[in-house]
Design an enzyme around this catalytic site. Structure first.
Site, PDB file in Angstrom:
ATOM      1  N   MET A 105      13.060  59.752  78.500  1.00 26.45           N
ATOM      2  CA  MET A 105      13.907  58.627  78.884  1.00 26.45           C
ATOM      3  C   MET A 105      15.343  58.792  78.375  1.00 26.45           C
ATOM      4  O   MET A 105      15.961  57.845  77.893  1.00 26.45           O
ATOM      5  CB  MET A 105      13.296  57.316  78.384  1.00 26.45           C
ATOM      6  CG  MET A 105      11.860  57.103  78.835  1.00 26.45           C
ATOM      7  SD  MET A 105      11.589  57.294  80.614  1.00 26.45           S
ATOM      8  CE  MET A 105      12.005  55.651  81.156  1.00 26.45           C
ATOM      9  N   LEU A 108      20.467  63.544  80.716  1.00 21.93           N
ATOM     10  CA  LEU A 108      20.994  64.822  80.245  1.00 21.93           C
ATOM     11  C   LEU A 108      22.427  64.986  80.755  1.00 21.93           C
ATOM     12  O   LEU A 108      22.762  64.534  81.861  1.00 21.93           O
ATOM     13  CB  LEU A 108      20.107  65.956  80.755  1.00 21.93           C
ATOM     14  CG  LEU A 108      18.671  65.919  80.198  1.00 21.93           C
ATOM     15  CD1 LEU A 108      17.739  66.815  81.007  1.00 21.93           C
ATOM     16  CD2 LEU A 108      18.657  66.300  78.720  1.00 21.93           C
ATOM     17  N   HIS A 124       9.513  60.983  88.743  1.00 24.99           N
ATOM     18  CA  HIS A 124      10.087  59.640  88.830  1.00 24.99           C
ATOM     19  C   HIS A 124       9.071  58.722  89.500  1.00 24.99           C
ATOM     20  O   HIS A 124       8.477  59.098  90.528  1.00 24.99           O
ATOM     21  CB  HIS A 124      11.389  59.671  89.637  1.00 24.99           C
ATOM     22  CG  HIS A 124      12.032  58.324  89.749  1.00 24.99           C
ATOM     23  ND1 HIS A 124      12.696  57.727  88.697  1.00 24.99           N
ATOM     24  CD2 HIS A 124      12.074  57.441  90.776  1.00 24.99           C
ATOM     25  CE1 HIS A 124      13.128  56.534  89.073  1.00 24.99           C
ATOM     26  NE2 HIS A 124      12.766  56.333  90.334  1.00 24.99           N
TER      27      HIS A 124
HETATM   28  C1  GAR Z   1       6.015  57.783  84.045  1.00 25.75           C
HETATM   29  O1  GAR Z   1       5.666  56.755  84.938  1.00 25.75           O
HETATM   30  C2  GAR Z   1       7.261  58.504  84.534  1.00 25.75           C
HETATM   31  O2  GAR Z   1       7.330  58.613  85.921  1.00 25.75           O
HETATM   32  C3  GAR Z   1       8.337  57.596  84.013  1.00 25.75           C
HETATM   33  O3  GAR Z   1       7.914  57.219  82.736  1.00 25.75           O
HETATM   34  C4  GAR Z   1       6.481  57.203  82.722  1.00 25.75           C
HETATM   35  C5  GAR Z   1       6.012  58.034  81.551  1.00 25.75           C
HETATM   36  O4  GAR Z   1       4.618  57.914  81.386  1.00 25.75           O
HETATM   37  N1  GAR Z   1       9.598  58.254  83.975  1.00 25.75           N
HETATM   38  C6  GAR Z   1      10.740  57.644  84.227  1.00 25.75           C
HETATM   39  O5  GAR Z   1      10.822  56.472  84.504  1.00 25.75           O
HETATM   40  C7  GAR Z   1      11.958  58.542  84.129  1.00 25.75           C
HETATM   41  N2  GAR Z   1      13.103  57.864  84.636  1.00 25.75           N
HETATM   42  P1  GAR Z   1       3.837  58.937  80.491  1.00 25.75           P
HETATM   43  O6  GAR Z   1       4.583  59.011  79.152  1.00 25.75           O
HETATM   44  O7  GAR Z   1       2.479  58.329  80.323  1.00 25.75           O
HETATM   45  O8  GAR Z   1       3.805  60.252  81.190  1.00 25.75           O
END
Ligand code: GAR
Length: 235
Positions: A105, A108, A124
């Protein structure tokens, strides 16, 4: 030209392309990658897991799997450039060929993204270019879309932009809230991200402008549109 030739020398004694996975939290996508990489023919090996957050639950999945971990707390740095420089050092010392953002999160910097051009994969939780940014599931519900999903894409300096390698679609059901919808999308992410990393690390992706072309015919189960709603599994 795909990246196949370029990476042939980088696979090393393990015969698989070394990849770093970057996380910030729970790490369920990391777990999906670890599980996928257990297959004998998976082209990538997870050489390192990096988190900007020492409390990221996902670090436990890496440790359980015997994968080296590094924590680089972003709060230790004055600016994004300094954080990204430290990140770059760690990645280069580890000798990885690709970076996979799995719930990382942090934005970069353009210099970092350019230095790793076409070598950073992100997942995403929406069908890009719809719903860039955060709170994608609440926004999808509010917009009244009938389908949403996830996108695995190469990273460009602009947020949630870049050539799309794979997308998976899930329906929005009448009694969904953001949590229920998010769980359905997350299950799709767990298929989509390992699939996209396999294509990328396998040297099968050619980038032409905004398009990522896969030099491989997907197996039928990887056609992720119109997924079967298994009646036995419906709530
Ligand atoms: C996931 O849903 C991913 O797509 C999202 O964070 C979550 C992480 O879950 N990523 C974003 O929103 C990036 N902008 P996880 O830690 O269980 O893999």
């Amino acid at each position: 030209m795909t990246a196949r030739g370029r990476d042939a020398a980088a696979t090393g004694p393990h015969g698989r392309v070394p990849v770093a996975v970057l996380i910030s939290g729970r790490g369920s996508n990391l777990k999906a990658l670890i599980d996928a990489a257990k297959a004998a023919d998976y082209p990538a090996r997870i050489a390192l897991v990096i988190s900007n957050n020492a409390a990221a639950g996902g670090l436990g999945f890496a440790r359980d799997a015997g994968i080296p971990t590094r924590v680089i707390p972003h709060r230790d740095f004055d600016c994004r450039e300094a954080f990204d420089a430290a990140l770059d050092d760690v990645l280069r010392q580890a000798g990885v060929s690709y970076i996979c953002l799995a719930g990382f999160m942090r934005l970069l910097t353009p210099d970092f993204v350019t230095a790793w051009q076409d070598r950073i994969l992100n997942i995403h939780p929406a069908l890009l270019p719809a719903f860039r940014g955060l709170d994608t599931h609440a926004r999808a519900l509010e917009a009244g879309v009938r389908f949403t999903g996830c996108t695995a894409h190469l990273v460009r300096p602009e947020m949630d932009d870049g050539p799309i390698i794979a997308q998976a679609v899930v329906p929005v059901l009448p009694d969904d809230d953001a949590e229920r919808l998010g769980a359905r999308v997350l299950a799709a992410e767990h298929r989509c991200l390992p699939h996209a990393l396999a294509l990328l690390a396998g040297g099968l992706i050619e980038v032409r402008g905004q398009r990522a072309l896969a030099h491989a015919k997907p197996a039928s189960e990887t056609y992720l549109f119109n997924p079967w709603l298994e009646p036995d599994k419906m709530a």
